[in-house]
Design a protein around this motif. Structure first.
Motif, PDB file in Angstrom:
ATOM      1  N   PRO A   1       0.797  -1.238   0.000  1.00  0.00           N
ATOM      2  CA  PRO A   1       0.000   0.000   0.000  1.00  0.00           C
ATOM      3  C   PRO A   1       0.823   1.279   0.000  1.00  0.00           C
ATOM      4  O   PRO A   1       0.449   2.264  -0.632  1.00  0.00           O
ATOM      5  CB  PRO A   1      -0.834  -0.124   1.281  1.00  0.00           C
ATOM      6  N   GLY A   2       1.957   1.277   0.691  1.00  0.00           N
ATOM      7  CA  GLY A   2       2.761   2.489   0.789  1.00  0.00           C
ATOM      8  C   GLY A   2       3.303   2.978  -0.530  1.00  0.00           C
ATOM      9  O   GLY A   2       3.597   4.181  -0.689  1.00  0.00           O
ATOM     10  N   CYS A   3       3.448   2.071  -1.498  1.00  0.00           N
ATOM     11  CA  CYS A   3       4.003   2.473  -2.795  1.00  0.00           C
ATOM     12  C   CYS A   3       3.111   3.487  -3.502  1.00  0.00           C
ATOM     13  O   CYS A   3       3.591   4.268  -4.326  1.00  0.00           O
ATOM     14  CB  CYS A   3       4.197   1.245  -3.685  1.00  0.00           C
ATOM     15  N   ALA A   4       1.816   3.480  -3.201  1.00  0.00           N
ATOM     16  CA  ALA A   4       0.891   4.418  -3.828  1.00  0.00           C
ATOM     17  C   ALA A   4       0.830   5.745  -3.080  1.00  0.00           C
ATOM     18  O   ALA A   4       0.188   6.696  -3.558  1.00  0.00           O
ATOM     19  CB  ALA A   4      -0.505   3.809  -3.894  1.00  0.00           C
ATOM     20  N   GLN A   5       1.494   5.834  -1.937  1.00  0.00           N
ATOM     21  CA  GLN A   5       1.380   7.019  -1.094  1.00  0.00           C
ATOM     22  C   GLN A   5       2.647   7.871  -1.067  1.00  0.00           C
ATOM     23  O   GLN A   5       2.567   9.096  -0.956  1.00  0.00           O
ATOM     24  CB  GLN A   5       1.036   6.599   0.346  1.00  0.00           C
ATOM     25  N   VAL A   6       3.810   7.240  -1.122  1.00  0.00           N
ATOM     26  CA  VAL A   6       5.078   7.964  -0.958  1.00  0.00           C
ATOM     27  C   VAL A   6       6.122   7.436  -1.935  1.00  0.00           C
ATOM     28  O   VAL A   6       6.007   6.323  -2.465  1.00  0.00           O
ATOM     29  CB  VAL A   6       5.632   7.822   0.484  1.00  0.00           C
ATOM     30  N   PHE A   7       7.133   8.273  -2.153  1.00  0.00           N
ATOM     31  CA  PHE A   7       8.344   7.833  -2.855  1.00  0.00           C
ATOM     32  C   PHE A   7       9.324   7.451  -1.742  1.00  0.00           C
ATOM     33  O   PHE A   7       9.922   8.329  -1.112  1.00  0.00           O
ATOM     34  CB  PHE A   7       8.908   8.962  -3.719  1.00  0.00           C
ATOM     35  N   HIS A   8       9.469   6.174  -1.510  1.00  0.00           N
ATOM     36  CA  HIS A   8      10.174   5.724  -0.306  1.00  0.00           C
ATOM     37  C   HIS A   8      11.606   5.319  -0.630  1.00  0.00           C
ATOM     38  O   HIS A   8      11.853   4.336  -1.324  1.00  0.00           O
ATOM     39  CB  HIS A   8       9.435   4.545   0.332  1.00  0.00           C
ATOM     40  N   PHE A   9      12.555   6.111  -0.111  1.00  0.00           N
ATOM     41  CA  PHE A   9      13.984   5.821  -0.267  1.00  0.00           C
ATOM     42  C   PHE A   9      14.648   5.749   1.107  1.00  0.00           C
ATOM     43  O   PHE A   9      15.788   6.174   1.277  1.00  0.00           O
ATOM     44  CB  PHE A   9      14.660   6.893  -1.122  1.00  0.00           C
ATOM     45  N   ASN A  10      13.927   5.204   2.080  1.00  0.00           N
ATOM     46  CA  ASN A  10      14.481   5.032   3.429  1.00  0.00           C
ATOM     47  C   ASN A  10      14.300   3.596   3.895  1.00  0.00           C
ATOM     48  O   ASN A  10      13.929   3.328   5.034  1.00  0.00           O
ATOM     49  CB  ASN A  10      13.813   5.997   4.416  1.00  0.00           C
TER      50      ASN A  10
ATOM     51  N   ILE B   1       8.624  12.455  -0.343  1.00  0.00           N
ATOM     52  CA  ILE B   1       9.837  11.714  -0.698  1.00  0.00           C
ATOM     53  C   ILE B   1      10.588  11.412   0.598  1.00  0.00           C
ATOM     54  O   ILE B   1      11.019  12.331   1.298  1.00  0.00           O
ATOM     55  CB  ILE B   1      10.737  12.521  -1.650  1.00  0.00           C
ATOM     56  N   ASN B   2      10.727  10.149   0.913  1.00  0.00           N
ATOM     57  CA  ASN B   2      11.368   9.741   2.170  1.00  0.00           C
ATOM     58  C   ASN B   2      12.830   9.370   1.950  1.00  0.00           C
ATOM     59  O   ASN B   2      13.135   8.496   1.127  1.00  0.00           O
ATOM     60  CB  ASN B   2      10.656   8.527   2.770  1.00  0.00           C
TER      61      ASN B   2
ATOM     62  N   THR C   1      12.518  18.645   4.155  1.00  0.00           N
ATOM     63  CA  THR C   1      11.972  19.315   2.981  1.00  0.00           C
ATOM     64  C   THR C   1      11.465  18.299   1.964  1.00  0.00           C
ATOM     65  O   THR C   1      10.385  18.462   1.378  1.00  0.00           O
ATOM     66  CB  THR C   1      13.042  20.217   2.341  1.00  0.00           C
ATOM     67  N   LEU C   2      12.219  17.239   1.746  1.00  0.00           N
ATOM     68  CA  LEU C   2      11.783  16.199   0.818  1.00  0.00           C
ATOM     69  C   LEU C   2      10.551  15.466   1.348  1.00  0.00           C
ATOM     70  O   LEU C   2       9.658  15.096   0.576  1.00  0.00           O
ATOM     71  CB  LEU C   2      12.921  15.209   0.565  1.00  0.00           C
TER      72      LEU C   2
ATOM     73  N   TYR D   1      14.305  -3.187  -3.928  1.00  0.00           N
ATOM     74  CA  TYR D   1      13.825  -3.727  -5.195  1.00  0.00           C
ATOM     75  C   TYR D   1      12.450  -3.169  -5.554  1.00  0.00           C
ATOM     76  O   TYR D   1      12.035  -3.218  -6.712  1.00  0.00           O
ATOM     77  CB  TYR D   1      13.777  -5.256  -5.150  1.00  0.00           C
ATOM     78  N   LEU D   2      11.742  -2.578  -4.582  1.00  0.00           N
ATOM     79  CA  LEU D   2      10.431  -1.991  -4.851  1.00  0.00           C
ATOM     80  C   LEU D   2      10.513  -0.687  -5.636  1.00  0.00           C
ATOM     81  O   LEU D   2       9.541  -0.280  -6.261  1.00  0.00           O
ATOM     82  CB  LEU D   2       9.702  -1.717  -3.529  1.00  0.00           C
ATOM     83  N   ASN D   3      11.637  -0.016  -5.562  1.00  0.00           N
ATOM     84  CA  ASN D   3      11.755   1.286  -6.220  1.00  0.00           C
ATOM     85  C   ASN D   3      11.777   1.143  -7.735  1.00  0.00           C
ATOM     86  O   ASN D   3      12.159   0.099  -8.281  1.00  0.00           O
ATOM     87  CB  ASN D   3      13.013   2.005  -5.754  1.00  0.00           C
ATOM     88  N   THR D   4      11.358   2.213  -8.409  1.00  0.00           N
ATOM     89  CA  THR D   4      11.302   2.233  -9.876  1.00  0.00           C
ATOM     90  C   THR D   4      12.180   3.359 -10.424  1.00  0.00           C
ATOM     91  O   THR D   4      12.533   4.292  -9.701  1.00  0.00           O
ATOM     92  CB  THR D   4       9.865   2.450 -10.365  1.00  0.00           C
ATOM     93  N   GLN D   5      12.470   3.277 -11.701  1.00  0.00           N
ATOM     94  CA  GLN D   5      13.226   4.349 -12.341  1.00  0.00           C
ATOM     95  C   GLN D   5      12.431   5.653 -12.329  1.00  0.00           C
ATOM     96  O   GLN D   5      13.015   6.742 -12.219  1.00  0.00           O
ATOM     97  CB  GLN D   5      13.578   3.960 -13.780  1.00  0.00           C
ATOM     98  N   GLU D   6      11.109   5.560 -12.428  1.00  0.00           N
ATOM     99  CA  GLU D   6      10.273   6.759 -12.382  1.00  0.00           C
ATOM    100  C   GLU D   6      10.394   7.443 -11.024  1.00  0.00           C
ATOM    101  O   GLU D   6      10.463   8.688 -10.943  1.00  0.00           O
ATOM    102  CB  GLU D   6       8.825   6.392 -12.667  1.00  0.00           C
TER     103      GLU D   6
END
Length: 403
Positions: A14-23, A344-345, A338-339, A373-378
């Motif tokens: 579910p979180g993938c639709a809510q945030v850009f997660h890089f943490n 953007i986390n 700020t991010l 592995y969940l992250n995308t190039q977009e």
């Protein structure tokens, strides 16, 4: 791991639709199935009674999945509330320290582990840092030159919290085993990101948190203890599970559960079991390949941002999914905040996390992107666009360093 696999995995997170997660190195996004496992166990407890809803199969699932993750036996695995709690339990179980005994650590050792060692230093033990090689990694050859009869422990943080370094854990293990010296590995950032085989690592104790790249619930951790080493560890804290009454005396268990207690959150373990099983089905090698592909490409693109300096260690193309950097004109905590306002986390670490390494490199804080592995190039494109924009308008913040 193809695009269809990735779309399926993101759709059930579910979180993938809510945030850009890089943490993900701080805590990753759990799947809906992991959330359901936690909630369903809580519902069983609420409807039928917490004690009555206890089910040993929950712990068995988690222990079997953890053993498969580590190439260990289920009886060699214990669960704890955090990686730091597990590590301190094992360290304190080594018994009292004597003046002159030596503890050898990597420069990148996690501060929580160092805090435990400080008590041994008070008793007269010596804490010594193993030299690094040309890439900033712990040097196994330098370690071998340090060995003598006074070395009582070798400790290694496999993947440091403040950058992309992957320490040579298996080579360190070979030195430790050759000399019969106990060897502890902090695998907090490695589990769920790299293949982990405790037989190959030749470690005596290894710990890691469930919340990071394994995508389990907060408040869960696992610890491996080599069976032949277990009898050398005498836990300080004991209860009716870890040291049951046998009719004549209280006797410590002969498996890793001598470090557990009878009170445990089955809901959290149910979530951890699901997360571990999901990881094992995907496969550690496939996960490693995707994280390496994404993070290597991101490192190269970050170099194009004006004023951004990468603060990583380790040989090129042999680094983890953790990327440390500083951005000119920005305090790392202010940058993180700020991010976050833009959904953007990222992470931000101060000296207190890895004091030996941060001080050695003259760093006061770093920003940290950690890729899953969940992250995308977009998503990476969005992150880079925002960093590029912020690089053009520096904003110094007086915020304190974030834990």
């Amino acid at each position: 791991m193809n695009n269809d696999d990735l779309s399926r995995l993101r759709a059930v997170t579910p979180g993938c639709a809510q945030v850009f997660h890089f943490n993900h190195a701080g805590a990753s996004l759990p799947s809906q199935a992991t959330l359901n496992a936690v909630i369903e166990q809580l519902q069983r407890e609420a409807l039928g009674g917490p004690m009555e809803a206890a089910d040993n199969r929950v712990q068995e699932r988690a222990r079997n999945a953890a053993a498969a993750l580590l190439n260990a036996e289920p009886e060699d695995v214990a669960f704890a509330s955090s990686g730091s709690a597990a590590w301190s339990q094992a360290f304190n179980a080594l018994g009292p320290w004597q003046p002159g005994e030596r503890i050898l650590v990597g420069r990148h050792e996690w501060a929580g582990n160092l805090a435990c060692m400080a008590e041994a230093v008070k008793a007269g033990a010596r804490l010594e840092v193993i030299p690094c090689d040309a890439h900033g990694a712990v040097d196994p050859q330098a370690l071998a030159q340090m060995i003598d009869g006074q070395v009582r422990l070798i400790a290694l943080t496999w993947l440091p919290a403040n950058g992309g370094l992957i320490n040579p854990a298996a080579q360190i293990g070979s030195v430790a085993r050759r000399h019969g010296i106990p060897y502890f590995i902090d695998a907090g950032q490695a589990l769920g990101q790299l293949p982990c085989d405790v037989q190959d690592l030749q470690c005596d104790v290894l710990k890691g948190a469930g919340r990071k790249f394994l995508r389990g619930p907060r408040g869960t951790a696992l610890m491996y203890i080599r069976a032949q080493f277990l009898q050398r560890l005498l836990p300080v804290h004991r209860d009716v599970l870890s040291a049951p009454w046998d009719g004549k005396r209280f006797t410590l268990r002969d498996d890793a559960r001598r470090f557990e207690t009878s009170e445990v959150s089955l809901a959290l373990l149910a979530g951890l079991a699901n997360a571990l099983e999901e990881h094992n089905r995907l496969g550690a090698f496939a996960i490693r390949q995707r994280i390496a592909h994404l993070s290597n490409g991101l490192r190269q693109r970050l170099k194009a941002i004006p004023g951004l300096t990468l603060r990583n260690l380790g040989a090129a193309n042999q680094q983890s999914g953790l990327i440390a950097f500083t951005l000119e004109g920005w305090d790392s905590v202010a940058l993180k905040q700020t991010l976050a306002e833009r959904r953007i986390n990222i992470g931000a670490n101060g000296v207190a996390y890895t004091p030996l390494d941060m001080q050695a490199r003259g760093l006061t804080n770093i920003a940290r992107v950690s890729v899953s592995y969940l992250n995308t190039q977009e998503e990476i494109d969005v992150l880079l666009e925002n960093l590029m924009e912020l690089a053009t308008r520096p904003q110094i913040s007086m915020s304190t360093q974030s834990p």
